[in-house]
Write a protein that holds these residues in place. Structure first.
Motif, PDB file in Angstrom:
ATOM      1  N   UNK A 119       0.833  -1.206   0.000  1.00 51.44           N
ATOM      2  CA  UNK A 119       0.000   0.000   0.000  1.00 51.44           C
ATOM      3  C   UNK A 119       0.869   1.258   0.000  1.00 51.44           C
ATOM      4  N   UNK A 120       1.914   1.255   0.823  1.00 48.29           N
ATOM      5  CA  UNK A 120       2.797   2.421   0.919  1.00 48.29           C
ATOM      6  C   UNK A 120       3.513   2.660  -0.409  1.00 48.29           C
ATOM      7  N   UNK A 121       4.037   1.589  -1.007  1.00 47.18           N
ATOM      8  CA  UNK A 121       4.743   1.726  -2.278  1.00 47.18           C
ATOM      9  C   UNK A 121       3.825   2.296  -3.353  1.00 47.18           C
ATOM     10  N   UNK A 122       2.566   1.879  -3.326  1.00 44.36           N
ATOM     11  CA  UNK A 122       1.597   2.400  -4.289  1.00 44.36           C
ATOM     12  C   UNK A 122       1.382   3.897  -4.089  1.00 44.36           C
ATOM     13  N   UNK A 123       1.285   4.324  -2.828  1.00 43.53           N
ATOM     14  CA  UNK A 123       1.078   5.740  -2.538  1.00 43.53           C
ATOM     15  C   UNK A 123       2.309   6.572  -2.903  1.00 43.53           C
ATOM     16  N   UNK A 140       4.459   5.916  -5.191  1.00 42.23           N
ATOM     17  CA  UNK A 140       4.757   5.868  -6.623  1.00 42.23           C
ATOM     18  C   UNK A 140       4.321   7.139  -7.335  1.00 42.23           C
ATOM     19  N   UNK A 141       3.402   7.892  -6.745  1.00 44.30           N
ATOM     20  CA  UNK A 141       2.931   9.142  -7.348  1.00 44.30           C
ATOM     21  C   UNK A 141       3.858  10.312  -7.019  1.00 44.30           C
ATOM     22  N   UNK A 142       4.871  10.074  -6.213  1.00 45.95           N
ATOM     23  CA  UNK A 142       5.786  11.121  -5.772  1.00 45.95           C
ATOM     24  C   UNK A 142       7.220  10.737  -6.131  1.00 45.95           C
ATOM     25  N   UNK A 143       8.178  11.561  -5.728  1.00 41.54           N
ATOM     26  CA  UNK A 143       9.582  11.187  -5.912  1.00 41.54           C
ATOM     27  C   UNK A 143      10.169  10.605  -4.628  1.00 41.54           C
ATOM     28  N   UNK A 144       9.310  10.297  -3.656  1.00 41.72           N
ATOM     29  CA  UNK A 144       9.769   9.686  -2.413  1.00 41.72           C
ATOM     30  C   UNK A 144      10.201   8.242  -2.677  1.00 41.72           C
TER      31      UNK A 144
END
Length: 352
Positions: free
Chosen positions: A311-315, A317-321
């Motif tokens: 879940x975290x990786x999915x969230x 993925x929309x950023x450069x984090x």
């Protein structure tokens, strides 16, 4: 082999295993569904509704503003990060990551600050820790204080350590509100104003807010239930194929090195994949001793399981984090929380 090929072939292998072990896959699915319905849903659903109400009413903004003065000196995060800390610790994973991504999209934090923030705000919510784990799995509510101290205390320690992450990265400039805060108005007045502004910007009536809160909580509960079922099936298929036993054998060797009963290896392996299944396994390993059970439960809660990681990786993925600092922080959090259980047991642990 290209990285994209790995999940594709993994899905093919899991499909073949489901065909080869259809009965076992069905039973694992039923077990996961039972855990969700009998333990997670009644423990988490009311809190999810309340947390949505708190956000809509501006209460969380109030506490977030009150925490502003602590963020920069302690964690090298802008004051608005106090809101994420409040929600992350109150609502549990993956709320902290979702809010961090939103702050990044609004350019209120940069990459380094976002990675610091998501690293220590990915925690279990108090209702899950108390209602599901302590009471539902361990049947011992007196275990909650030491579990909470180890889990949340470990999270704060991670936050302090993460302030050294990417030390050369520039800090986000302070907002006008942060700069003036405490000069012309008291912190309490600023917090009340923030709560009122958030409520006015929301604009929904209490009835509409309640309806939306229930709907949002139901959607989140369905996602949680689906992940529990999916990872329950994956673990059972790997067990049938012998993969879990190979992993468990390695875990037993590691547990033996630190004098932890090998019987808890199943809890560790389950917890590597899914936090609920791992915590439940720790609660049922009664022959291992409550102290060691609690230590493994603290590790599982802090590691959070690959289902939460997905879940975290999915969230993110929309950023450069980046995901790498997050997974390192999760492992360190698990180790620190485990150590805190042993350190705090005589003080906060349940009386035997």
């Amino acid at each position: 082999m290209r990285p994209a090929v790995i999940p594709a072939w993994s899905a093919v292998i899991l499909t073949l295993l489901m065909i080869g072990f259809p009965s076992e896959a069905l039973q694992a699915s039923i077990r996961g569904l039972s855990i969700w319905w009998e333990v997670l849903f009644p423990a988490l659903f009311p809190f999810f509704v309340i947390s949505e109400l708190l956000l809509g009413l501006g209460i969380v903004h109030f506490f977030g503003k009150m925490l502003d003065p602590l963020m920069r000196p302690l964690f090298r995060i802008p004051g608005i990060g106090g809101f994420v800390v409040t929600m992350g610790y109150a609502s549990g994973y993956p709320v902290g990551a979702r809010l961090t991504a939103q702050l990044w999209e609004q350019k209120l934090i940069n990459r380094a600050e976002g990675e610091r923030l998501v690293a220590f705000t990915t925690t279990s919510d108090p209702i899950f820790l108390i209602g599901a784990v302590s009471l539902g799995f361990f049947h011992n509510v007196a275990l909650a204080p030491v579990l909470a101290a180890a889990h949340y205390g470990g999270g704060l320690i991670i936050g302090l350590l993460m302030r050294f992450h990417d030390r050369k990265a520039p800090a986000t400039p302070q907002t006008i509100a942060e700069t003036r805060s405490g000069r012309r108005k008291s912190r309490l007045a600023e917090a009340i104003k923030a709560m009122h502004t958030a409520r006015m910007m929301d604009g929904r009536t209490l009835g509409t807010l309640l309806q939306d809160a229930v709907q949002a909580a139901l959607r989140l509960m369905i996602v949680v239930g689906g992940l529990v079922v999916v990872f329950s099936v994956i673990m059972e298929l790997l067990r049938q194929a012998g993969g879990i036993e190979v992993l468990a054998a390695g875990v037993r060797e590691l547990l033996g090195l630190i004098n932890v009963p090998p019987a808890l290896s199943d809890a560790v392996v389950n917890g590597l994949f899914e936090v609920t299944l791992g915590a439940r396994s720790a609660g049922t390993a009664t022959s291992s001793g409550l102290l060691h059970q609690a230590a493994i439960a603290a590790f599982v809660l802090s590691w959070a399981g690959l289902s939460v990681h997905a879940q975290i990786a999915s969230l993110l993925s929309r950023t450069d984090l980046r995901y790498k600092p997050f997974i390192i922080a999760r492992f360190l959090h698990g180790c620190i929380a485990t150590g805190l259980i042993y350190l705090l047991w005589d003080w906060l642990g349940p009386a035997v």
